[in-house]
Design an enzyme around this catalytic site. Structure first.
Site, PDB file in Angstrom:
ATOM      1  N   ASN A  39     -29.269  34.756 -26.007  1.00 44.78           N
ATOM      2  CA  ASN A  39     -29.204  33.507 -25.232  1.00 44.78           C
ATOM      3  C   ASN A  39     -30.242  33.454 -24.108  1.00 44.78           C
ATOM      4  OD1 ASN A  39     -28.134  31.027 -24.637  1.00 44.78           O
ATOM      5  ND2 ASN A  39     -26.220  31.790 -23.753  1.00 44.78           N
ATOM      6  N   HIS A 124     -10.526  29.730 -24.772  1.00 49.35           N
ATOM      7  CA  HIS A 124     -10.889  29.464 -23.374  1.00 49.35           C
ATOM      8  C   HIS A 124     -10.127  28.245 -22.866  1.00 49.35           C
ATOM      9  CE1 HIS A 124     -15.155  31.456 -23.431  1.00 49.35           C
ATOM     10  NE2 HIS A 124     -14.229  32.231 -23.967  1.00 49.35           N
ATOM     11  N   ARG A 149      -7.864  32.621 -22.176  1.00 47.39           N
ATOM     12  CA  ARG A 149      -8.646  32.994 -20.991  1.00 47.39           C
ATOM     13  C   ARG A 149      -8.628  31.842 -20.009  1.00 47.39           C
ATOM     14  NH1 ARG A 149     -15.215  33.790 -20.548  1.00 47.39           N
ATOM     15  NH2 ARG A 149     -15.083  31.572 -20.052  1.00 47.39           N
ATOM     16  N   TYR A 161     -17.883  30.358 -12.472  1.00 44.28           N
ATOM     17  CA  TYR A 161     -18.220  30.661 -13.859  1.00 44.28           C
ATOM     18  C   TYR A 161     -17.129  30.109 -14.791  1.00 44.28           C
ATOM     19  CZ  TYR A 161     -18.053  32.942 -18.269  1.00 44.28           C
ATOM     20  OH  TYR A 161     -17.947  33.139 -19.610  1.00 44.28           O
ATOM     21  N   ASP A 212     -12.200  36.280 -16.823  1.00 41.92           N
ATOM     22  CA  ASP A 212     -13.553  36.857 -16.809  1.00 41.92           C
ATOM     23  C   ASP A 212     -14.141  36.740 -15.404  1.00 41.92           C
ATOM     24  OD1 ASP A 212     -16.145  37.653 -17.310  1.00 41.92           O
ATOM     25  OD2 ASP A 212     -16.402  36.407 -19.100  1.00 41.92           O
ATOM     26  N   HIS A 214     -17.103  37.884 -14.659  1.00 47.07           N
ATOM     27  CA  HIS A 214     -18.537  37.663 -14.903  1.00 47.07           C
ATOM     28  C   HIS A 214     -19.446  38.388 -13.907  1.00 47.07           C
ATOM     29  CE1 HIS A 214     -21.563  35.206 -17.170  1.00 47.07           C
ATOM     30  NE2 HIS A 214     -20.637  35.401 -18.083  1.00 47.07           N
ATOM     31  N   GLU A 238     -11.988  40.926 -17.148  1.00 45.34           N
ATOM     32  CA  GLU A 238     -13.273  41.223 -17.807  1.00 45.34           C
ATOM     33  C   GLU A 238     -14.437  41.240 -16.827  1.00 45.34           C
ATOM     34  OE1 GLU A 238     -13.964  38.374 -20.903  1.00 45.34           O
ATOM     35  OE2 GLU A 238     -16.129  38.660 -20.853  1.00 45.34           O
ATOM     36  N   GLU A 264     -19.895  42.861 -22.902  1.00 51.44           N
ATOM     37  CA  GLU A 264     -20.568  41.868 -23.753  1.00 51.44           C
ATOM     38  C   GLU A 264     -22.091  41.961 -23.634  1.00 51.44           C
ATOM     39  OE1 GLU A 264     -18.712  38.339 -22.118  1.00 51.44           O
ATOM     40  OE2 GLU A 264     -20.561  37.793 -21.105  1.00 51.44           O
ATOM     41  N   ARG A 285     -16.226  45.313 -25.153  1.00 47.65           N
ATOM     42  CA  ARG A 285     -16.565  43.950 -25.555  1.00 47.65           C
ATOM     43  C   ARG A 285     -17.838  43.856 -26.387  1.00 47.65           C
ATOM     44  NH1 ARG A 285     -14.788  39.519 -25.177  1.00 47.65           N
ATOM     45  NH2 ARG A 285     -16.332  38.488 -23.869  1.00 47.65           N
ATOM     46  N   HIS A 314     -17.039  40.155 -28.019  1.00 52.24           N
ATOM     47  CA  HIS A 314     -17.579  38.914 -27.459  1.00 52.24           C
ATOM     48  C   HIS A 314     -17.676  37.874 -28.578  1.00 52.24           C
ATOM     49  CE1 HIS A 314     -21.300  37.118 -25.182  1.00 52.24           C
ATOM     50  NE2 HIS A 314     -20.208  36.466 -24.873  1.00 52.24           N
ATOM     51  N   ASP A 318     -22.876  31.249 -28.051  1.00 53.34           N
ATOM     52  CA  ASP A 318     -24.260  31.697 -28.247  1.00 53.34           C
ATOM     53  C   ASP A 318     -24.356  32.804 -29.288  1.00 53.34           C
ATOM     54  OD1 ASP A 318     -22.946  32.680 -25.696  1.00 53.34           O
ATOM     55  OD2 ASP A 318     -24.496  34.211 -25.866  1.00 53.34           O
ATOM     56  N   GLU A 341     -12.686  37.286 -29.152  1.00 45.99           N
ATOM     57  CA  GLU A 341     -12.912  36.012 -28.449  1.00 45.99           C
ATOM     58  C   GLU A 341     -13.281  34.917 -29.455  1.00 45.99           C
ATOM     59  OE1 GLU A 341     -16.212  36.132 -25.710  1.00 45.99           O
ATOM     60  OE2 GLU A 341     -15.474  34.403 -24.579  1.00 45.99           O
ATOM     61  N   TRP A 404     -25.082  36.249 -12.118  1.00 41.07           N
ATOM     62  CA  TRP A 404     -24.458  35.016 -12.611  1.00 41.07           C
ATOM     63  C   TRP A 404     -23.232  35.316 -13.408  1.00 41.07           C
ATOM     64  CZ3 TRP A 404     -23.926  33.257 -17.822  1.00 41.07           C
ATOM     65  CH2 TRP A 404     -23.250  32.013 -17.905  1.00 41.07           C
TER      66      TRP A 404
HETATM   67  O1  EZ4 Z   1     -21.384  33.895 -20.337  1.00 36.01           O
HETATM   68  O2  EZ4 Z   1     -22.079  34.356 -23.806  1.00 36.01           O
HETATM   69  O3  EZ4 Z   1     -16.865  36.095 -22.175  1.00 36.01           O
HETATM   70  N1  EZ4 Z   1     -17.733  35.348 -22.390  1.00 36.01           N
HETATM   71  C1  EZ4 Z   1     -18.819  35.152 -21.620  1.00 36.01           C
HETATM   72  C2  EZ4 Z   1     -19.861  34.215 -22.171  1.00 36.01           C
HETATM   73  C3  EZ4 Z   1     -21.249  34.492 -21.598  1.00 36.01           C
HETATM   74  C4  EZ4 Z   1     -22.308  33.931 -22.506  1.00 36.01           C
HETATM   75  C5  EZ4 Z   1     -23.689  34.337 -22.029  1.00 36.01           C
HETATM   76  O4  EZ4 Z   1     -24.661  34.087 -23.002  1.00 36.01           O
HETATM   77  O5  EZ4 Z   1     -18.921  35.719 -20.566  1.00 36.01           O
HETATM   78  O6  EZ4 Z   1     -19.468  32.882 -21.963  1.00 36.01           O
HETATM   79 CO    CO Z   2     -17.576  37.409 -20.538  1.00 41.47          CO
END
Ligand code: EZ4
Ligand code: CO
Length: 404
Positions: A39, A124, A149, A161, A212, A214, A238, A264, A285, A314, A318, A341, A404
């Site tokens: 991605n 999600h 999630r 996020y 998550d 992130h 996560e 992931e 993951r 994961h 993407d 997921e 991020w």
């Molecule tokens: O942000 O796959 O758990 N899932 C995630 C995803 C990631 C994207 C990044 O390319 O964290 O949504």
């Molecule tokens: Co994630």
């Protein structure tokens, strides 16, 4: 016996988002496909495959999957990294697809056969407000999901996020240049117990709840989050902290029994060696496309099994349907499966990649088609040319760049 690789081609398509697919054809007229999507860095994998991998593939024995994996990994001298490992994964999955088609069997049979009747997946749910998140959870439950999630906007924070911008389905790689988001961890840490409390109060404790982080917390912040959410019995938390520093998870573990999931962004067994051997995580993951294909993911899972760590692949949008198909064959056959997921692809993506896998009652299944059961409609794919798209970047209020 013995079939040779006659042709290998990269197909790039953008049915709503970019996907990189490798198609390998053998001298006996069978083809297999593998996902190589990374991605926001898609064309780096395309060049890696076209310039450096494909010339070495032509004429090779298509049956020698392990040897080809070793050739591309050890043989390159430069090892690991997401670009290399996604390219290797694309080759590996295409070759497993070919081998299973030649055997006339679904891929999971070559991986030892079924270990379960289906693959439990999580959905999600998200919301700009707590009330919207609760509606989203209810909607996913109605679709049959029993693991969900939860991600919601944090009061006073511009961008959390996992929450969509406007009414469009959540798809973060949406900028011709990276969108800039602003983040505040302290506000997030104060908000999260309220969010989880609201979800448990409405839906009870039977629902498996995931969240998550992130990569946005320091280890001690992650420990505090785990402690504050423990009473809500999360299925997992996560990516609480970036995992380049694997021993940071010792500190989180000292403070919380909340199950932890990481990986992931991992591309090799060495990214999680300490996390697994010290039992610092509960779910790994890593998935097919970014961790070197079926061949390497199986190695990671076998290693994880020694330490009671389960898989939790994961499965965001993407990762192409080709990756999802391969992952489901892995999921039904791996002994230490945890959860998978599931973030459904757009209808145009599903049309470009016709597939045998199915979803019903919160479970997915690989299907029984020979190979991994996912194809690409090349004519349709050609109607969706590549479009540059970046993931956002994240900053703190003072402008400091943050994960991020
Ligand atoms: O942000 O796959 O758990 N899932 C995630 C995803 C990631 C994207 C990044 O390319 O964290 O949504
Ligand atoms: Co994630």
């Amino acid at each position: 016996m013995g079939t040779k690789i006659m042709d290998a081609r990269v197909i790039v398509t953008c049915p709503g988002r970019n996907f990189v697919t490798l198609k390998i054809t053998t001298t006996d007229g069978i083809y297999g496909i593998g996902d190589g999507t990374l991605n926001g860095r898609e064309l780096a994998v395309v060049a890696y495959l076209q310039e450096h991998v494909i010339p070495c593939l032509i004429g090779r024995d298509a049956d020698r999957i392990e040897d080809t994996w070793q050739y591309l990994y050890r043989g390159a001298y430069w090892r690991r990294g997401p670009v290399t490992m996604s390219a290797i994964a694309a080759v590996d999955v295409a070759l497993w697809d070919i081998k299973a088609k030649r055997a006339g069997m679904p891929l999971y049979q070559l991986l030892g056969g079924r270990c379960r009747e289906g693959v439990t997946v999580y959905a999600h749910a998200n919301g700009h407000e707590v009330s919207e998140l609760l509606e989203s959870v209810a909607k996913q439950q109605e679709l049959g999901y029993r693991a969900i999630r939860v991600q919601a906007a944090v009061p006073g924070v511009a961008d959390a996020y996992g929450v969509p911008h406007g009414d469009k389905p959540y798809e973060p790689a949406d900028g011709d240049l990276p969108r800039e988001e602003v983040w505040d961890t302290a506000k997030y840490l104060r908000f999260m117990p309220k969010l989880m409390d609201a979800v448990r109060s409405k839906f009870g404790f039977d629902l498996a709840l995931l969240h998550d982080g992130h990569h946005r917390m320091t280890p001690i912040e992650a420990a505090a989050l785990g402690k504050s959410l423990e009473e809500f019995q999360p299925f997992w938390l996560e990516d609480l902290t970036p995992a380049e520093n694997q021993e940071a998870f010792r500190l989180i573990r000292q403070h919380t029994t909340a199950p932890l999931a990481v990986g992931e962004v991992f591309n090799s067994i060495f990214d999680c060696k300490q996390l697994i051997s010290e039992q610092l995580i509960d779910y790994i993951r890593a998935t097919v496309v970014h961790a070197g294909g079926i061949t390497h993911l199986r190695r990671i899972a076998s290693f994880a099994d020694l330490y009671g760590v389960k898989t939790g692949c994961h499965g965001a949008t993407d990762l192409s349907p080709v990756c999802m198909g391969a992952a489901l064959h892995f999921d039904v056959s791996v002994p230490n499966f945890g959860i998978q997921e599931h973030m459904p692809h757009s209808s145009s993506t599903d049309e470009v990649f016709p597939h045998a896998y199915t979803f019903a009652g919160g479970m997915m299944d690989s299907g029984e088609v020979a190979g991994h059961g996912v194809d690409i409609d090349e004519k349709l794919a050609a109607k969706f040319p590549y479009k540059r798209a970046y993931l956002p970047v994240c900053r703190l209020a003072d402008g400091t760049l943050h994960s991020w």
